[in-house]
Design a protein around this motif. Structure first.
Motif, PDB file in Angstrom:
ATOM      1  N   LEU A  97      29.493   8.340  11.507  1.00  0.00           N
ATOM      2  CA  LEU A  97      29.859   8.194  10.082  1.00  0.00           C
ATOM      3  C   LEU A  97      28.208   8.411   9.579  1.00  0.00           C
ATOM      4  CD1 LEU A  97      32.183   5.667   9.112  1.00  0.00           C
ATOM      5  CD2 LEU A  97      32.697   8.078   9.475  1.00  0.00           C
ATOM      6  N   GLY A  98      27.326   8.359  10.300  1.00  0.00           N
ATOM      7  CA  GLY A  98      25.795   8.581   9.882  1.00  0.00           C
ATOM      8  C   GLY A  98      25.362   7.452   8.917  1.00  0.00           C
ATOM      9  N   LEU A  99      25.832   6.117   9.211  1.00  0.00           N
ATOM     10  CA  LEU A  99      25.640   4.973   8.452  1.00  0.00           C
ATOM     11  C   LEU A  99      24.490   4.021   8.957  1.00  0.00           C
ATOM     12  CD1 LEU A  99      29.187   3.772   7.245  1.00  0.00           C
ATOM     13  CD2 LEU A  99      27.334   5.183   5.996  1.00  0.00           C
ATOM     14  N   THR A 100      24.600   3.937  10.373  1.00  0.00           N
ATOM     15  CA  THR A 100      23.634   3.094  10.981  1.00  0.00           C
ATOM     16  C   THR A 100      23.097   3.985  12.263  1.00  0.00           C
ATOM     17  OG1 THR A 100      25.425   1.975  12.557  1.00  0.00           O
ATOM     18  CG2 THR A 100      24.767   1.099  10.477  1.00  0.00           C
ATOM     19  N   ALA A 101      21.730   3.331  12.399  1.00  0.00           N
ATOM     20  CA  ALA A 101      21.007   3.956  13.585  1.00  0.00           C
ATOM     21  C   ALA A 101      21.142   2.956  14.783  1.00  0.00           C
ATOM     22  CB  ALA A 101      19.525   4.209  13.341  1.00  0.00           C
ATOM     23  N   GLN A 102      21.371   3.225  16.161  1.00  0.00           N
ATOM     24  CA  GLN A 102      21.184   2.469  17.103  1.00  0.00           C
ATOM     25  C   GLN A 102      20.149   2.967  18.219  1.00  0.00           C
ATOM     26  OE1 GLN A 102      24.327   3.769  16.532  1.00  0.00           O
ATOM     27  NE2 GLN A 102      24.507   2.057  15.155  1.00  0.00           N
ATOM     28  N   ARG A 103      19.304   2.101  18.987  1.00  0.00           N
ATOM     29  CA  ARG A 103      18.498   2.516  19.932  1.00  0.00           C
ATOM     30  C   ARG A 103      19.178   3.010  20.860  1.00  0.00           C
ATOM     31  NH1 ARG A 103      15.693  -3.240  20.622  1.00  0.00           N
ATOM     32  NH2 ARG A 103      17.502  -3.861  21.214  1.00  0.00           N
ATOM     33  N   LEU A 104      18.653   4.094  21.625  1.00  0.00           N
ATOM     34  CA  LEU A 104      19.394   4.721  22.731  1.00  0.00           C
ATOM     35  C   LEU A 104      18.634   4.761  23.914  1.00  0.00           C
ATOM     36  CD1 LEU A 104      21.840   6.701  23.275  1.00  0.00           C
ATOM     37  CD2 LEU A 104      20.615   8.581  22.691  1.00  0.00           C
ATOM     38  N   THR A 105      17.391   5.366  24.017  1.00  0.00           N
ATOM     39  CA  THR A 105      16.621   5.288  25.039  1.00  0.00           C
ATOM     40  C   THR A 105      15.166   5.586  25.044  1.00  0.00           C
ATOM     41  OG1 THR A 105      16.531   6.212  27.361  1.00  0.00           O
ATOM     42  CG2 THR A 105      16.913   7.807  25.592  1.00  0.00           C
ATOM     43  N   VAL A 106      14.337   5.534  25.939  1.00  0.00           N
ATOM     44  CA  VAL A 106      12.922   5.962  25.776  1.00  0.00           C
ATOM     45  C   VAL A 106      12.800   6.990  26.848  1.00  0.00           C
ATOM     46  CG1 VAL A 106      10.637   5.315  26.368  1.00  0.00           C
ATOM     47  CG2 VAL A 106      12.087   3.771  24.955  1.00  0.00           C
ATOM     48  N   LEU A 107      12.141   8.264  26.703  1.00  0.00           N
ATOM     49  CA  LEU A 107      11.878   9.336  27.696  1.00  0.00           C
ATOM     50  C   LEU A 107      10.552   9.213  27.845  1.00  0.00           C
ATOM     51  CD1 LEU A 107      14.072  12.237  25.918  1.00  0.00           C
ATOM     52  CD2 LEU A 107      14.610  10.738  27.350  1.00  0.00           C
ATOM     53  N   GLU A 108      10.163   9.188  29.210  1.00  0.00           N
ATOM     54  CA  GLU A 108       9.017   9.279  29.553  1.00  0.00           C
ATOM     55  C   GLU A 108       8.388  10.812  29.371  1.00  0.00           C
ATOM     56  OE1 GLU A 108       6.816   6.672  30.349  1.00  0.00           O
ATOM     57  OE2 GLU A 108       8.521   5.405  29.978  1.00  0.00           O
ATOM     58  N   ARG A 109       7.018  10.981  28.850  1.00  0.00           N
ATOM     59  CA  ARG A 109       6.638  12.282  28.646  1.00  0.00           C
ATOM     60  C   ARG A 109       6.195  13.006  30.062  1.00  0.00           C
ATOM     61  NH1 ARG A 109       4.946  13.909  23.263  1.00  0.00           N
ATOM     62  NH2 ARG A 109       5.133  16.292  24.350  1.00  0.00           N
ATOM     63  N   SER A 110       6.870  14.069  30.272  1.00  0.00           N
ATOM     64  CA  SER A 110       6.261  14.900  31.336  1.00  0.00           C
ATOM     65  C   SER A 110       5.570  15.977  30.843  1.00  0.00           C
ATOM     66  CB  SER A 110       7.266  15.170  32.506  1.00  0.00           C
ATOM     67  OG  SER A 110       8.430  15.573  31.926  1.00  0.00           O
ATOM     68  N   GLY A 111       5.524  16.534  29.623  1.00  0.00           N
ATOM     69  CA  GLY A 111       4.939  17.509  29.077  1.00  0.00           C
ATOM     70  C   GLY A 111       5.815  18.547  29.070  1.00  0.00           C
ATOM     71  N   GLY A 112       5.467  19.571  28.124  1.00  0.00           N
ATOM     72  CA  GLY A 112       5.966  21.013  28.055  1.00  0.00           C
ATOM     73  C   GLY A 112       7.496  21.095  28.033  1.00  0.00           C
TER      74      GLY A 112
ATOM     75  N   HIS B 273      15.826   4.851   8.263  1.00  0.00           N
ATOM     76  CA  HIS B 273      15.300   4.949   6.954  1.00  0.00           C
ATOM     77  C   HIS B 273      15.721   6.392   6.278  1.00  0.00           C
ATOM     78  CE1 HIS B 273      12.304   5.086   3.713  1.00  0.00           C
ATOM     79  NE2 HIS B 273      11.962   6.223   4.202  1.00  0.00           N
ATOM     80  N   TYR B 274      15.717   7.410   7.302  1.00  0.00           N
ATOM     81  CA  TYR B 274      16.536   8.549   6.747  1.00  0.00           C
ATOM     82  C   TYR B 274      17.614   8.612   6.397  1.00  0.00           C
ATOM     83  CZ  TYR B 274      18.028  13.496   7.510  1.00  0.00           C
ATOM     84  OH  TYR B 274      18.597  14.920   7.160  1.00  0.00           O
ATOM     85  N   LEU B 275      18.511   7.857   7.113  1.00  0.00           N
ATOM     86  CA  LEU B 275      19.960   7.697   6.856  1.00  0.00           C
ATOM     87  C   LEU B 275      20.322   7.081   5.388  1.00  0.00           C
ATOM     88  CD1 LEU B 275      21.454   6.684  10.281  1.00  0.00           C
ATOM     89  CD2 LEU B 275      21.669   8.930   9.328  1.00  0.00           C
ATOM     90  N   GLU B 276      19.338   6.182   5.164  1.00  0.00           N
ATOM     91  CA  GLU B 276      19.594   5.435   3.834  1.00  0.00           C
ATOM     92  C   GLU B 276      19.013   6.328   2.593  1.00  0.00           C
ATOM     93  OE1 GLU B 276      17.221   1.825   4.315  1.00  0.00           O
ATOM     94  OE2 GLU B 276      19.034   1.133   5.825  1.00  0.00           O
ATOM     95  N   ILE B 277      18.168   7.300   2.968  1.00  0.00           N
ATOM     96  CA  ILE B 277      17.817   8.108   1.876  1.00  0.00           C
ATOM     97  C   ILE B 277      18.768   8.985   1.573  1.00  0.00           C
ATOM     98  CG2 ILE B 277      16.292  10.013   1.417  1.00  0.00           C
ATOM     99  CD1 ILE B 277      13.938   8.440   2.926  1.00  0.00           C
TER     100      ILE B 277
END
Length: 142
Positions: free
Chosen positions: A21-36, A130-134
């Motif tokens: 519904l675009g009301l709340t944000a939940q943590r999903l994951t962390v992506l380790e950067r490999s570049g490009g 913050h974006y969802l609340e705005i």
């Protein structure tokens, strides 16, 4: 209508996901950067997997509101993501979200190692929330 939130750093990308519904944000994951392209491919895979309709990327402006070197890198990443994905990508001011996330984690007495593992996800969650609340406030005013 899920929205993906990203906190793009030099070594990691914190990822959060909205509820349908675009009301709340939940943590999903962390992506380790490999570049490009590998980083872009990983984000696009999440977009497809979660049927995301738009992406919000935190823009790390300086405290004066100007673009520093990291803001330039994040802007370039967002532009590349726009070219590679089929969904809109929006940049939003993320000043102090990492600090706010660190404070929230400190309040939970999480060990330093645990905080380090999740801070990028928490920052992404704060950016997206913050974006969802705005957006919700804009809809209510319309």
């Amino acid at each position: 209508m899920r929205i993906l939130g990203l906190d793009v750093g030099e070594r990691r990308i914190g990822v959060a996901l909205s509820d349908p519904l675009g009301l709340t944000a939940q943590r999903l994951t962390v992506l380790e950067r490999s570049g490009g392209h590998e980083d872009l491919d990983a984000v696009c895979a999440l977009i497809d997997k979660h049927q995301v309709v738009s992406v919000v990327v935190g823009l790390p402006l300086t405290m004066r509101g100007t673009h520093g070197p990291q803001a330039q890198r994040v802007t370039s990443f967002a532009q590349a993501l726009r070219r590679q994905s089929a969904v809109p990508v929006e940049l939003v001011d993320e000043r102090l979200t990492t600090v706010e996330g660190e404070r929230a984690l400190l309040a939970t007495d999480a060990p330093r190692r645990k905080r380090k593992q999740v801070i990028d996800q928490v920052a992404a969650q704060l950016i997206l929330q913050h974006y969802l609340e705005i957006q919700r406030g804009n809809k209510e005013r319309s």
